[in-house]
Design a protein around this motif. Sequence first.
Motif, PDB file in Angstrom:
ATOM      1  N   ASP A 261     -17.183   7.452   3.059  1.00 52.62           N
ATOM      2  CA  ASP A 261     -17.141   6.507   4.182  1.00 52.62           C
ATOM      3  C   ASP A 261     -17.450   5.087   3.702  1.00 52.62           C
ATOM      4  O   ASP A 261     -18.350   4.879   2.881  1.00 52.62           O
ATOM      5  N   PHE A 262     -16.701   4.136   4.245  1.00 55.25           N
ATOM      6  CA  PHE A 262     -16.917   2.707   3.963  1.00 55.25           C
ATOM      7  C   PHE A 262     -16.843   1.949   5.279  1.00 55.25           C
ATOM      8  O   PHE A 262     -16.226   2.424   6.232  1.00 55.25           O
ATOM      9  N   ASP A 263     -17.471   0.760   5.341  1.00 56.15           N
ATOM     10  CA  ASP A 263     -17.283  -0.022   6.580  1.00 56.15           C
ATOM     11  C   ASP A 263     -16.140  -1.015   6.426  1.00 56.15           C
ATOM     12  O   ASP A 263     -15.638  -1.555   7.401  1.00 56.15           O
ATOM     13  N   THR A 264     -15.708  -1.252   5.164  1.00 55.87           N
ATOM     14  CA  THR A 264     -14.612  -2.197   4.920  1.00 55.87           C
ATOM     15  C   THR A 264     -13.784  -1.736   3.719  1.00 55.87           C
ATOM     16  O   THR A 264     -14.342  -1.230   2.745  1.00 55.87           O
ATOM     17  N   VAL A 265     -12.476  -1.931   3.810  1.00 57.15           N
ATOM     18  CA  VAL A 265     -11.578  -1.621   2.698  1.00 57.15           C
ATOM     19  C   VAL A 265     -10.724  -2.859   2.429  1.00 57.15           C
ATOM     20  O   VAL A 265     -10.194  -3.465   3.360  1.00 57.15           O
ATOM     21  N   ILE A 266     -10.615  -3.261   1.140  1.00 55.15           N
ATOM     22  CA  ILE A 266      -9.683  -4.329   0.765  1.00 55.15           C
ATOM     23  C   ILE A 266      -8.581  -3.697  -0.070  1.00 55.15           C
ATOM     24  O   ILE A 266      -8.848  -3.042  -1.081  1.00 55.15           O
ATOM     25  N   SER A 267      -7.330  -3.886   0.373  1.00 55.68           N
ATOM     26  CA  SER A 267      -6.191  -3.355  -0.368  1.00 55.68           C
ATOM     27  C   SER A 267      -5.597  -4.463  -1.228  1.00 55.68           C
ATOM     28  O   SER A 267      -5.205  -5.511  -0.721  1.00 55.68           O
ATOM     29  N   ALA A 268      -5.560  -4.228  -2.543  1.00 56.01           N
ATOM     30  CA  ALA A 268      -5.008  -5.219  -3.481  1.00 56.01           C
ATOM     31  C   ALA A 268      -4.153  -4.468  -4.492  1.00 56.01           C
ATOM     32  O   ALA A 268      -4.460  -4.390  -5.670  1.00 56.01           O
ATOM     33  N   VAL A 269      -3.060  -3.885  -3.964  1.00 56.00           N
ATOM     34  CA  VAL A 269      -2.238  -2.985  -4.787  1.00 56.00           C
ATOM     35  C   VAL A 269      -0.917  -3.637  -5.190  1.00 56.00           C
ATOM     36  O   VAL A 269       0.117  -2.998  -5.258  1.00 56.00           O
ATOM     37  N   GLY A 270      -0.969  -4.928  -5.442  1.00 53.56           N
ATOM     38  CA  GLY A 270       0.242  -5.612  -5.911  1.00 53.56           C
ATOM     39  C   GLY A 270       0.923  -6.399  -4.806  1.00 53.56           C
ATOM     40  O   GLY A 270       0.414  -6.505  -3.690  1.00 53.56           O
ATOM     41  N   ILE A 271       2.082  -6.960  -5.151  1.00 51.21           N
ATOM     42  CA  ILE A 271       2.777  -7.833  -4.202  1.00 51.21           C
ATOM     43  C   ILE A 271       4.262  -7.487  -4.146  1.00 51.21           C
ATOM     44  O   ILE A 271       4.796  -6.844  -5.044  1.00 51.21           O
ATOM     45  N   VAL A 272       4.894  -7.910  -3.049  1.00 53.33           N
ATOM     46  CA  VAL A 272       6.351  -7.771  -2.922  1.00 53.33           C
ATOM     47  C   VAL A 272       6.940  -9.153  -2.629  1.00 53.33           C
ATOM     48  O   VAL A 272       6.329  -9.967  -1.939  1.00 53.33           O
ATOM     49  N   GLY A 273       8.111  -9.401  -3.179  1.00 53.16           N
ATOM     50  CA  GLY A 273       8.758 -10.701  -3.009  1.00 53.16           C
ATOM     51  C   GLY A 273       9.257 -10.914  -1.590  1.00 53.16           C
ATOM     52  O   GLY A 273       9.670  -9.964  -0.914  1.00 53.16           O
ATOM     53  N   ASN A 274       9.223 -12.158  -1.141  1.00 50.74           N
ATOM     54  CA  ASN A 274       9.748 -12.514   0.186  1.00 50.74           C
ATOM     55  C   ASN A 274      11.253 -12.761   0.077  1.00 50.74           C
ATOM     56  O   ASN A 274      11.703 -13.898  -0.034  1.00 50.74           O
ATOM     57  N   VAL A 275      12.012 -11.662   0.095  1.00 43.98           N
ATOM     58  CA  VAL A 275      13.467 -11.765  -0.101  1.00 43.98           C
ATOM     59  C   VAL A 275      14.248 -11.517   1.200  1.00 43.98           C
ATOM     60  O   VAL A 275      15.456 -11.700   1.232  1.00 43.98           O
ATOM     61  N   GLU A 276      13.523 -11.096   2.262  1.00 45.19           N
ATOM     62  CA  GLU A 276      14.220 -10.725   3.487  1.00 45.19           C
ATOM     63  C   GLU A 276      14.627 -11.945   4.316  1.00 45.19           C
ATOM     64  O   GLU A 276      14.037 -13.014   4.209  1.00 45.19           O
ATOM     65  N   ASN A 277      15.611 -11.728   5.178  1.00 48.02           N
ATOM     66  CA  ASN A 277      16.048 -12.706   6.206  1.00 48.02           C
ATOM     67  C   ASN A 277      16.476 -14.062   5.647  1.00 48.02           C
ATOM     68  O   ASN A 277      16.400 -15.071   6.334  1.00 48.02           O
ATOM     69  N   LEU A 278      16.896 -14.075   4.397  1.00 45.28           N
ATOM     70  CA  LEU A 278      17.372 -15.335   3.815  1.00 45.28           C
ATOM     71  C   LEU A 278      18.898 -15.366   3.741  1.00 45.28           C
ATOM     72  O   LEU A 278      19.496 -16.412   3.540  1.00 45.28           O
ATOM     73  N   GLY A 279      19.504 -14.160   3.863  1.00 44.64           N
ATOM     74  CA  GLY A 279      20.959 -14.063   3.728  1.00 44.64           C
ATOM     75  C   GLY A 279      21.395 -13.808   2.300  1.00 44.64           C
ATOM     76  O   GLY A 279      22.535 -14.080   1.914  1.00 44.64           O
ATOM     77  N   LEU A 280      20.475 -13.281   1.470  1.00 43.80           N
ATOM     78  CA  LEU A 280      20.781 -13.108   0.044  1.00 43.80           C
ATOM     79  C   LEU A 280      21.854 -12.046  -0.212  1.00 43.80           C
ATOM     80  O   LEU A 280      22.695 -12.196  -1.090  1.00 43.80           O
ATOM     81  N   GLU A 281      21.803 -10.961   0.594  1.00 47.26           N
ATOM     82  CA  GLU A 281      22.754  -9.853   0.388  1.00 47.26           C
ATOM     83  C   GLU A 281      24.182 -10.365   0.535  1.00 47.26           C
ATOM     84  O   GLU A 281      25.045 -10.119  -0.308  1.00 47.26           O
ATOM     85  N   ALA A 282      24.422 -11.105   1.637  1.00 48.12           N
ATOM     86  CA  ALA A 282      25.775 -11.603   1.917  1.00 48.12           C
ATOM     87  C   ALA A 282      26.275 -12.548   0.818  1.00 48.12           C
ATOM     88  O   ALA A 282      27.471 -12.643   0.548  1.00 48.12           O
ATOM     89  N   LEU A 283      25.347 -13.237   0.155  1.00 49.42           N
ATOM     90  CA  LEU A 283      25.729 -14.172  -0.920  1.00 49.42           C
ATOM     91  C   LEU A 283      26.029 -13.440  -2.226  1.00 49.42           C
ATOM     92  O   LEU A 283      26.567 -14.024  -3.163  1.00 49.42           O
ATOM     93  N   GLY A 284      25.610 -12.179  -2.273  1.00 47.41           N
ATOM     94  CA  GLY A 284      25.818 -11.401  -3.503  1.00 47.41           C
ATOM     95  C   GLY A 284      24.709 -11.572  -4.521  1.00 47.41           C
ATOM     96  O   GLY A 284      24.899 -11.361  -5.718  1.00 47.41           O
ATOM     97  N   VAL A 285      23.503 -11.964  -4.042  1.00 50.96           N
ATOM     98  CA  VAL A 285      22.356 -12.110  -4.950  1.00 50.96           C
ATOM     99  C   VAL A 285      21.800 -10.723  -5.260  1.00 50.96           C
ATOM    100  O   VAL A 285      21.607  -9.906  -4.369  1.00 50.96           O
ATOM    101  N   LYS A 286      21.545 -10.480  -6.539  1.00 49.78           N
ATOM    102  CA  LYS A 286      20.980  -9.182  -6.942  1.00 49.78           C
ATOM    103  C   LYS A 286      19.487  -9.162  -6.694  1.00 49.78           C
ATOM    104  O   LYS A 286      18.759 -10.041  -7.171  1.00 49.78           O
ATOM    105  N   VAL A 287      19.015  -8.142  -5.956  1.00 51.39           N
ATOM    106  CA  VAL A 287      17.577  -7.973  -5.713  1.00 51.39           C
ATOM    107  C   VAL A 287      17.155  -6.619  -6.268  1.00 51.39           C
ATOM    108  O   VAL A 287      17.779  -5.598  -5.978  1.00 51.39           O
ATOM    109  N   ASP A 288      16.115  -6.625  -7.095  1.00 49.12           N
ATOM    110  CA  ASP A 288      15.621  -5.383  -7.683  1.00 49.12           C
ATOM    111  C   ASP A 288      14.147  -5.221  -7.326  1.00 49.12           C
ATOM    112  O   ASP A 288      13.331  -6.068  -7.696  1.00 49.12           O
TER     113      ASP A 288
END
Length: 465
Positions: A261-288
Motif C-alpha cells: 500500500d502507498f498513499d501516492t504513486v508517480i509514474s515515470a515510465v518513459g514518453i511518447v511523441g506528440n504526433v497525433e492530430n497534425l495531419g502527418l499520415e495524410a502527408l506520408g510522414v513515417k511514424v515509428d
Amino acid sequence: MAAQNFDVIVIGAGPGGYVAAIRASQLGLKTAIVEREHMGGICLNWGCIPTKAMLRSSEVFHLMHRAKEFGLSADGIGYDLDKVVDRSRKVAKQLSGGVTHLMKKNKVTTFMGAATIPAKGKVSVKTDKGTEELTAKNIILATGARARELPGLEADGKRVWTYKAALTPPHMPKKLLVIGSGAIGIEFASFYNTLGADTTVVEVMDRVLPVEDEEISAFAKKAFEKQGMKILQKAMVKKLDRAADKVTAHIEIGGKVETQDFDTVISAVGIVGNVENLGLEALGVKVDRSHVVTDEFCRTGVEGLYAIGDIAGAPWLAHKASHEGVMVAELIAGKNNVHPIKPESIAGCTYCHPQVASVGLSEAKAKEKGYKVKVGRFPFIGNGKAIALGEPEGLVKTVFDEKTGELLGAHMIGAEVTELIQGYVVGQKLETTEEDLMETVFPHPTLSEMMHESVLDAYDRVIHI
C-alpha cells in the motif's frame, strides 16, 4: 482571409522550436512559431526548469540538517511544500516570459493555438479568435512528447501522478511509489525522499538509471539506499487498486507478485511523441512507435518538412532539441558546412542527490563495439575540494580507446558533476587524446581536478590515490 506567407513555420515553442525560430530569424528568414499552450514548452514549464528549482529546495533542506558538521546551528528546520512549489512555478513563469520576449526581439511572429498541416507547405492554426491559415516552403515540427501511460497505471492526479501533478502536488506523499528509475523518476524520488517521504522505486531493468554505466548505477543505488530509499530492480508494477486514501500496488519481483500500500504513486515510465492530430499520415510522414522518422539532418522525407527534438526520438534531451533547431535553420538558410549531431556527443545529466552525468560510451558499450579500452577512476574522497565541501562520496570514470587514446566516454556521480561533464564534452568535440588531457593544467582546489586524475589513472599515472 488570405493566407499569411512565411519562409519558415515552427510548430511547438519548446527548447527545440523556439531556438530554431530565433536562429532562422537571425539568418534573415521570415519566421512564424505556433504554440498551443506555453512558450518554452514542457522543459521550461513542466520539466527541466521547475524540477531543478524544487530539487534546489530539497538540497538546501538536506544541507540545513547537516549544519552541525559545518560548525553551524539551525533549529526548527522545516518546509512549506506550497511555498517550495510556488517558487518553482515563479522560476518557470519568469523563463516562459523570457521566451515570449525573445520572440518579439527576434521579430518572430507568434500564433497561440493548435496547428495542423492540411497540405505540404500549409499550416492551419486554431486560435481563440478563429483559424489562421499560414504558408511556408519550410515547416519544422517541434511538438515534443508527453508522459507514457501504461494500461492500468494511468495517472488520475489525485493518488497516481505523472510529472505535472508531482510538480504541483495535491498533498505531500508519506509513502511514495515511483515507477521507473530513469532521470525523471529518480529526480522526483530524490526530491520527495529528501523531504521525508518513505520512497520505493520500482525498475523493470536490472539496475537503476539503466542508461548509465553499470558502475555508476551501482554507486547510485548504494547512495539512494543509504538515504532510506527502497530500490526494487527487475520488478514490474502489474496493477494498481485505487481507494480514496491509498493505492495498492501489485508488484511482480522474482516471479512472485506481492502487494504493497502507498498513499501516492508517480509514474515515470518513459514518453511518447506528440504526433497525433497534425495531419502527418495524410502527408506520408513515417511514424515509428510515436516518433517521426528522420535522417541525420532531421529531414522527414517529405520535402520542406523537418522534425526536431523529442518528437524525432532519443535522446530525449532539451539541449539535443536546441542544437537540432539551429542545424535545421542553417540548412534551410542554405549555409554550407552544416554538421549532423552525433548522439554520442550529447551529455546526459540527472539532478538527483548525488548528481549523475555522462557522455559517450559506457565501458560495456565500448567493449561491445570492439574497442580495447583503458579505464580510469578517481573517487571524490581523494579530492581536497570535495572534502572541504563535505561531499566526499562520488566517482569520476573515463574510458579510452587503448589504440588511439581517444576519449570514448566519461561517467560521473557526485556533487556538481552536471557542471563538470562539459569539460569532457568539449574535449571530445576537439578530438582530444589522453595526452592532451594529461598535459592540461586543472586549477586547484577544484572538483575538476578529479577529471584530470581519472585520466591519469587510466594510464597508471594517478597521483592522489
